[in-house]
Motif scaffolding. Structure first.
Motif, PDB file in Angstrom:
ATOM      1  N   THR A 176       1.453  15.963  -0.400  1.00  0.00           N
ATOM      2  CA  THR A 176       0.310  15.079  -0.686  1.00  0.00           C
ATOM      3  C   THR A 176      -0.602  15.849  -1.634  1.00  0.00           C
ATOM      4  N   TRP A 190      -2.918  11.704   6.070  1.00  0.00           N
ATOM      5  CA  TRP A 190      -1.960  10.813   5.384  1.00  0.00           C
ATOM      6  C   TRP A 190      -0.576  11.440   5.376  1.00  0.00           C
ATOM      7  N   GLN A 238      -6.081   1.618  -5.359  1.00  0.00           N
ATOM      8  CA  GLN A 238      -7.514   1.336  -5.116  1.00  0.00           C
ATOM      9  C   GLN A 238      -8.505   2.487  -5.293  1.00  0.00           C
ATOM     10  N   LYS A 239      -7.998   3.693  -5.548  1.00  0.00           N
ATOM     11  CA  LYS A 239      -8.976   4.770  -5.732  1.00  0.00           C
ATOM     12  C   LYS A 239      -9.279   5.002  -7.206  1.00  0.00           C
ATOM     13  N   ASP A 252       2.685  12.041  -2.762  1.00  0.00           N
ATOM     14  CA  ASP A 252       1.687  10.993  -2.558  1.00  0.00           C
ATOM     15  C   ASP A 252       0.459  11.387  -3.379  1.00  0.00           C
ATOM     16  N   ASN A 266      -3.623  15.315  -2.876  1.00  0.00           N
ATOM     17  CA  ASN A 266      -5.053  15.414  -2.533  1.00  0.00           C
ATOM     18  C   ASN A 266      -5.256  14.781  -1.160  1.00  0.00           C
ATOM     19  N   GLY A 269       0.815  -1.217   0.000  1.00  0.00           N
ATOM     20  CA  GLY A 269       0.000   0.000   0.000  1.00  0.00           C
ATOM     21  C   GLY A 269       0.850   1.270   0.000  1.00  0.00           C
ATOM     22  N   ALA A 270       0.168   2.403  -0.146  1.00  0.00           N
ATOM     23  CA  ALA A 270       0.879   3.686  -0.085  1.00  0.00           C
ATOM     24  C   ALA A 270       1.527   3.840   1.290  1.00  0.00           C
ATOM     25  N   SER A 271       0.949   3.200   2.294  1.00  0.00           N
ATOM     26  CA  SER A 271       1.491   3.321   3.656  1.00  0.00           C
ATOM     27  C   SER A 271       2.928   2.800   3.748  1.00  0.00           C
ATOM     28  N   THR A 301      -7.380  13.119   1.153  1.00  0.00           N
ATOM     29  CA  THR A 301      -8.586  12.316   1.031  1.00  0.00           C
ATOM     30  C   THR A 301      -9.695  12.688   2.018  1.00  0.00           C
ATOM     31  N   SER A 319      -2.029   9.272  -4.143  1.00  0.00           N
ATOM     32  CA  SER A 319      -2.959   8.144  -4.007  1.00  0.00           C
ATOM     33  C   SER A 319      -4.386   8.497  -4.397  1.00  0.00           C
ATOM     34  N   SER A 320      -4.842   9.713  -4.043  1.00  0.00           N
ATOM     35  CA  SER A 320      -6.268   9.924  -4.264  1.00  0.00           C
ATOM     36  C   SER A 320      -6.613  10.803  -5.457  1.00  0.00           C
ATOM     37  N   PHE A 376       5.405   5.438   2.803  1.00  0.00           N
ATOM     38  CA  PHE A 376       5.734   6.419   3.842  1.00  0.00           C
ATOM     39  C   PHE A 376       7.112   6.101   4.456  1.00  0.00           C
ATOM     40  N   GLY A 397      -1.442   4.351  -4.012  1.00  0.00           N
ATOM     41  CA  GLY A 397      -2.152   3.072  -3.860  1.00  0.00           C
ATOM     42  C   GLY A 397      -3.147   2.994  -5.015  1.00  0.00           C
TER      43      GLY A 397
HETATM   44  C1  LIG Z   1      -3.664  10.294   0.187  1.00  0.00           C
HETATM   45  C2  LIG Z   1      -3.527   8.902   0.727  1.00  0.00           C
HETATM   46  N1  LIG Z   1      -2.294   8.437   1.012  1.00  0.00           N
HETATM   47  C3  LIG Z   1      -2.114   7.204   1.507  1.00  0.00           C
HETATM   48  C4  LIG Z   1      -3.175   6.358   1.762  1.00  0.00           C
HETATM   49  C5  LIG Z   1      -2.923   4.995   2.327  1.00  0.00           C
HETATM   50  O1  LIG Z   1      -3.019   4.062   1.307  1.00  0.00           O
HETATM   51  P1  LIG Z   1      -2.936   2.499   1.566  1.00  0.00           P
HETATM   52  O2  LIG Z   1      -4.192   2.095   2.223  1.00  0.00           O
HETATM   53  O3  LIG Z   1      -2.766   1.944   0.175  1.00  0.00           O
HETATM   54  O4  LIG Z   1      -1.742   2.232   2.404  1.00  0.00           O
HETATM   55  C6  LIG Z   1      -4.474   6.793   1.475  1.00  0.00           C
HETATM   56  C7  LIG Z   1      -5.627   5.909   1.707  1.00  0.00           C
HETATM   57  O5  LIG Z   1      -6.769   6.275   1.678  1.00  0.00           O
HETATM   58  C8  LIG Z   1      -4.635   8.090   0.948  1.00  0.00           C
HETATM   59  O6  LIG Z   1      -5.873   8.569   0.672  1.00  0.00           O
END
Ligand SMILES: Cc1ncc(COP(=O)(O)O)c(C=O)c1O
Length: 291
Positions: A145, A101, A191-192, A168, A147, A74-76, A149, A170-171, A79, A189
């Motif tokens: 970051t 995030w 999934q969005k 980041d 966006n 995941g994006a986590s 979320t 991700s969103s 980090f 990540g």
């Molecule tokens: C901006 C952002 N960064 C990181 C994450 C974490 O992503 P992951 O669940 O893939 O670790 C999210 C998850 O919603 C996110 O919105």
């Protein structure tokens, strides 16, 4: 009937991509085997991985001197991977704290080394994007970051930075055009906007790796995945396939500019609905007060 999903993620995927992926699970291209049963080192999977990478490169205009990686955790996990790989033992990293995030990214970076928060919007519950900060030229990188979320704030422009910028995305990746050359590392990540959970897209400028004087665990080292073409260990074949199918769909509708227009229309529509609701509520509120 398909229902709406207003959640921030995982998001709705194109029906074509879902159908194609479901078929690949049952029988991949008439091979008589499921996508989930073939070797990740087979020609069939290599074709899927290369297609997914070339779609990312084409749709986002990724320059040739960047690698496109499909990683796990995941994006986590990014980090932690970002500071492990880019923050020298005696150096410092710069972060903008614009939401929960970003805060989590800062927490991980602090575990790895000297981390400076240049600006934060925590004072107003992250309701704005921090501006008017100066970027120290001696920091190893600036982390932002795009966006936020949970709070719905989005960076409309990026600072001119004298140091490498890590973002980041991700969103909002693939939701609007982005000049990749302004960043040294982008992660998201899937999934969005591009697939299911289980795979993380990393777009990394090749020459930023290998500059820190610390031992990096093999799986957390970007160099491992650049050299191994995301195949150092067994990759998440199904999420990568769904990403490929989703990006094929995005390409078929006209790419990122087309989805940007669709997103703008959705926004206008929601604004219009909100105005109508507010207009309807107004007389109701007056009546309640008059009572
Ligand atoms: C901006 C952002 N960064 C990181 C994450 C974490 O992503 P992951 O669940 O893939 O670790 C999210 C998850 O919603 C996110 O919105």
């Amino acid at each position: 009937m398909k229902k709406h999903n207003f959640g921030a993620g995982p998001g709705i995927l194109p029906e074509e991509a879902l159908r194609k992926s479901a078929q690949a699970v049952l029988d991949l291209n008439g091979t008589g085997l499921s996508l989930l049963e073939i070797s990740h080192r087979s020609k069939d999977f290599d074709a899927i991985l290369q297609k997914a990478k070339s779609l990312v490169r084409e749709l986002l205009g990724v320059p040739e001197n960047y690698s496109i990686l499909f990683l796990q955790g995941g994006a986590s996990t990014q980090f932690a991977m970002v500071p492990y790989n880019l923050l020298p033992v005696d150096g410092k990293a710069a972060y903008i704290e614009s939401g929960v995030w970003a805060n989590k990214a800062i927490k991980e970076a602090k575990m790895v080394g000297n981390t400076e928060v240049l600006a934060t919007s925590k004072d107003k519950n992250f309701s704005y994007i921090p501006k008017n900060f100066s970027i120290p030229a001696d920091a190893a990188y600036l982390h932002v970051t795009s966006n936020n979320t949970i709070y719905g704030t989005q960076m409309k422009s990026y600072p001119d930075s004298p140091i490498p910028v890590v973002c980041d995305m991700s969103s909002d990746i693939f939701s609007k055009p982005v000049d990749v050359s302004k960043f040294d590392l982008i992660y998201a990540g899937a999934q969005k906007n591009m697939g299911p959970a289980g795979v993380t897209l990393v777009i990394i400028k090749n020459d930023i790796c290998g500059k820190v004087n610390r031992t990096i665990p093999t799986m957390l080292n970007y160099q491992t995945h650049i050299e191994g073409d995301s195949l150092y260990n067994t990759p998440p074949v199904f999420p990568i396939y769904v990403c490929m199918a989703t990006l094929e769909w995005l390409q078929s509708i006209g790419g990122v500019p087309a989805i940007t227009k669709i997103n703008q229309k959705k926004l206008q529509c929601s604004m219009l609905k909100l105005i109508v609701i507010l207009c309807l509520l107004e007389p109701l509120q007056l009546k309640t007060v008059q009572k």
